[in-house]
Design a protein around this motif. Structure first.
Motif, mmCIF file in Angstrom:
data_model
loop_
_atom_site.group_PDB
_atom_site.id
_atom_site.type_symbol
_atom_site.label_atom_id
_atom_site.label_comp_id
_atom_site.label_asym_id
_atom_site.label_seq_id
_atom_site.Cartn_x
_atom_site.Cartn_y
_atom_site.Cartn_z
ATOM 1 N N LEU A 91 40.949 18.621 28.968
ATOM 2 C CA LEU A 91 39.581 18.985 28.613
ATOM 3 C C LEU A 91 39.218 20.329 29.236
ATOM 4 N N PRO A 92 38.177 20.998 28.709
ATOM 5 C CA PRO A 92 37.747 22.259 29.334
ATOM 6 C C PRO A 92 37.373 22.045 30.794
ATOM 7 N N THR A 93 37.715 22.992 31.633
ATOM 8 C CA THR A 93 37.337 22.904 33.042
ATOM 9 C C THR A 93 35.811 23.030 33.177
ATOM 10 N N VAL A 94 35.302 22.646 34.329
ATOM 11 C CA VAL A 94 33.848 22.544 34.494
ATOM 12 C C VAL A 94 33.161 23.890 34.312
ATOM 13 N N HIS A 95 33.741 24.955 34.855
ATOM 14 C CA HIS A 95 33.070 26.253 34.721
ATOM 15 C C HIS A 95 33.100 26.761 33.283
ATOM 16 N N VAL A 96 34.046 26.285 32.486
ATOM 17 C CA VAL A 96 34.101 26.657 31.061
ATOM 18 C C VAL A 96 33.073 25.855 30.275
ATOM 19 N N LYS A 97 32.988 24.555 30.548
ATOM 20 C CA LYS A 97 32.069 23.690 29.799
ATOM 21 C C LYS A 97 30.610 23.981 30.163
ATOM 22 N N TRP A 98 30.353 24.318 31.429
ATOM 23 C CA TRP A 98 29.013 24.684 31.854
ATOM 24 C C TRP A 98 29.011 26.185 32.209
ATOM 25 N N ASP A 99 29.018 26.513 33.469
ATOM 26 C CA ASP A 99 29.074 27.904 33.920
ATOM 27 C C ASP A 99 29.537 27.894 35.369
ATOM 28 N N GLU A 100 29.792 29.071 35.916
ATOM 29 C CA GLU A 100 30.367 29.140 37.255
ATOM 30 C C GLU A 100 29.418 28.611 38.325
ATOM 31 N N ALA A 101 28.133 28.907 38.211
ATOM 32 C CA ALA A 101 27.187 28.430 39.227
ATOM 33 C C ALA A 101 27.126 26.906 39.239
ATOM 34 N N THR A 102 27.085 26.307 38.058
ATOM 35 C CA THR A 102 27.060 24.844 37.975
ATOM 36 C C THR A 102 28.337 24.254 38.548
ATOM 37 N N ALA A 103 29.466 24.910 38.294
ATOM 38 C CA ALA A 103 30.741 24.422 38.825
ATOM 39 C C ALA A 103 30.759 24.453 40.348
ATOM 40 N N VAL A 104 30.271 25.533 40.934
ATOM 41 C CA VAL A 104 30.215 25.621 42.406
ATOM 42 C C VAL A 104 29.357 24.495 42.968
ATOM 43 N N LEU A 105 28.178 24.299 42.381
ATOM 44 C CA LEU A 105 27.258 23.294 42.894
ATOM 45 C C LEU A 105 27.773 21.880 42.678
ATOM 46 N N ALA A 106 28.390 21.634 41.526
ATOM 47 C CA ALA A 106 28.948 20.302 41.267
ATOM 48 C C ALA A 106 30.059 19.988 42.268
ATOM 49 N N GLY A 107 30.901 20.979 42.551
ATOM 50 C CA GLY A 107 31.945 20.781 43.548
ATOM 51 C C GLY A 107 31.369 20.527 44.923
ATOM 52 N N ASP A 108 30.364 21.310 45.299
ATOM 53 C CA ASP A 108 29.720 21.112 46.597
ATOM 54 C C ASP A 108 29.141 19.704 46.713
ATOM 55 N N ALA A 109 28.483 19.260 45.651
ATOM 56 C CA ALA A 109 27.836 17.950 45.677
ATOM 57 C C ALA A 109 28.857 16.816 45.733
ATOM 58 N N LEU A 110 29.991 16.968 45.067
ATOM 59 C CA LEU A 110 31.033 15.941 45.120
ATOM 60 C C LEU A 110 31.664 15.880 46.512
ATOM 61 N N GLN A 111 31.782 17.034 47.150
ATOM 62 C CA GLN A 111 32.317 17.045 48.514
ATOM 63 C C GLN A 111 31.393 16.271 49.459
ATOM 64 N N THR A 112 30.103 16.523 49.365
ATOM 65 C CA THR A 112 29.178 15.802 50.243
ATOM 66 C C THR A 112 29.109 14.328 49.870
ATOM 67 N N LEU A 113 29.238 14.000 48.580
ATOM 68 C CA LEU A 113 29.262 12.599 48.163
ATOM 69 C C LEU A 113 30.428 11.862 48.809
ATOM 70 N N ALA A 114 31.562 12.533 48.956
ATOM 71 C CA ALA A 114 32.727 11.898 49.569
ATOM 72 C C ALA A 114 32.392 11.374 50.959
ATOM 73 N N PHE A 115 31.699 12.161 51.750
ATOM 74 C CA PHE A 115 31.383 11.745 53.112
ATOM 75 C C PHE A 115 30.262 10.700 53.135
ATOM 76 N N GLU A 116 29.376 10.754 52.156
ATOM 77 C CA GLU A 116 28.373 9.688 52.024
ATOM 78 C C GLU A 116 29.056 8.351 51.737
ATOM 79 N N LEU A 117 30.055 8.356 50.872
ATOM 80 C CA LEU A 117 30.773 7.126 50.532
ATOM 81 C C LEU A 117 31.491 6.549 51.753
#
Length: 289
Positions: free
Chosen positions: A95-121
Motif C-alpha cells: 500500500l502507499p506509505t503514510v507520507h504518500v497517502k497523507w503528507d509528510e507532516a501527518t506522517a511525522v505526527l502519526a509516527g510520534d503518536a504511535l511511539q508514545t502509544l507504545a509506552f502507554e501500552l
C-alpha cells in the motif's frame, strides 16, 4: 498449535488490542494515519513477545499489551523510515506509505503518536508488578533509541554519503541497531514479565535478528514486488553495500542458515517448550515478504 496458527492467532489478538487503544481518539487525519499504519504485517515481533511470555507461564491476556506496544513502536519506525528524508519509499505492505497517502507532516505526527502509544501500552497493569513494567519500558526505550533503532538508522543515512561502502562488520553493527534491537527486546520481553533470566532469549534473538536482515537483503535481490509488498532492487540501484554484495547470494544464504542454527542452539535450556520459537527462526529465512 502450529507456528503459523500461533502467529495468526497472536496477530489477531494484537490487532484487537491496537484497535481498542485507538478507538476512542478523534477521527482526524493523524489518527486515521495511525490506524492505517498498524494494519497488516507479519507481526513476528509481537509473536516473539507473546511466545516468550508463554515460555515463562505468562498467558496471552497478560502479554498482549506488550506485544501491541512493540507493534506500535515498529509501525512508527516504518512511517519515519519511509519518508523522503530517510529511505524515501512509496510502498509498504503493498500500500502507499503514510507520507504518500497523507503528507509528510501527518506522517511525522502519526509516527510520534504511535511511539508514545507504545509506552502507554506498557503501563497496562495486566503486564504485572510495577517493577516489571518499568523493566519493559526501559528495555523498549533502549531498543528504540540511540543505542538501538535510531542509531542504526543514523548509521544507514551516514553510509549514503560515506567515501567508501560499509564493510561487513560495519553493516552488521548497523543492522544490529536498525533491525536487531527491537527483535531482541521482543524475544526478551516474556522473561522480563516473569522476572526470569533473559540471556538465552537474547542470544537467540541476536542471531535471529541478523538472519532476518540477511533474508531482507536476499529478498531485495530475488524478491517479487507483489509478494514483498515493497520496492525491490533499491539497494543495488543505489550501489549500497549489503550482506549480499559482500557475501554473494549463496554466501548470504549460507550465513543466514548458520545464524538460524545458532538461534536454535541458544534455546536448548528450554527443551521442547521452545519448538515454536525454533520454527520462528526458520521462518525468517524462508519468508517471501
Amino acid at each position: 498449535m502450529s507456528f503459523h496458527d500461533l502467529l495468526q492467532a497472536d496477530a489477531a489478538r494484537v490487532q484487537a488490542r491496537l484497535d481498542a487503544a485507538l478507538a476512542g481518539l478523534d477521527d482526524v487525519p493523524v489518527v486515521q494515519a495511525m490506524r492505517y499504519a498498524v494494519q497488516g504485517g507479519k507481526r513476528l515481533r509481537a509473536f516473539l513477545v507473546m511466545e516468550s511470555a508463554r515460555l515463562h507461564g505468562v498467558g496471552p491476556e497478560a502479554s498482549v499489551s506488550a506485544a501491541a506496544a512493540v507493534e506500535a513502536l515498529h509501525a512508527y519506525s516504518l512511517i519515519h523510515d519511509d519518508m523522503p528524508c530517510m529511505d524515501d519509499d512509496d510502498l509498504r505492505r503493498g500500500l502507499p506509505t503514510v507520507h504518500v497517502k497523507w503528507d509528510e507532516a501527518t506522517a511525522v505526527l502519526a509516527g510520534d503518536a504511535l511511539q508514545t502509544l507504545a509506552f502507554e501500552l506498557l503501563c497496562d497493569p495486566a503486564l504485572g508488578a510495577a517493577e516489571r513494567r518499568l523493566a519493559l519500558v526501559a528495555g523498549l526505550a533502549r531498543a528504540s533509541g540511540a543505542q538501538g533503532m535510531v542509531l542504526g538508522q543514523a548509521l544507514d543515512i551516514a553510509a549514503e554519503t560515506a567515501p567508501a561502502p560499509l564493510t561487513l562488520p560495519e553493516i552488521t553493527r548497523l543492522q544490529a541497531g536498525k533491525t536487531g534491537a527491537l527483535i531482541c527486546f521482543s524475544a526478551e520481553a516474556g522473561a522480563l514479565m516473569a522476572g526470569a533470566d533473559p540471556a538465552p532469549l537474547r542470544a537467540y534473538a541476536t542471531a535471529m535478528g541478523l538472519a532476518f536482515q540477511i533474508a531482507d537483503d536476499i529478498l531485495d535481490v530475488t524478491g517479487d514486488e507483489a509478494a514483498t509488498g515493497k520496492r525491490v532492487g533499491k539497494d543495488a540501484d543505489a550501489g549500497k553495500a549489503t550482506f549480499v554484495s559482500h557475501l554473494g547470494l549463496e554466501g548470504a544464504r549460507a550465513r543466514a542458515s548458520e545464524l538460524v542454527q545458532q538461534a536454535e542452539n541458544a534455546l536448548s535450556p528450554y527443551g521442547d517448550r521452545a519448538a515454536a520459537l525454533i520454527e520462528a527462526a526458520r521462518f525468517v529465512i524462508s519468508r517471501q515478504s
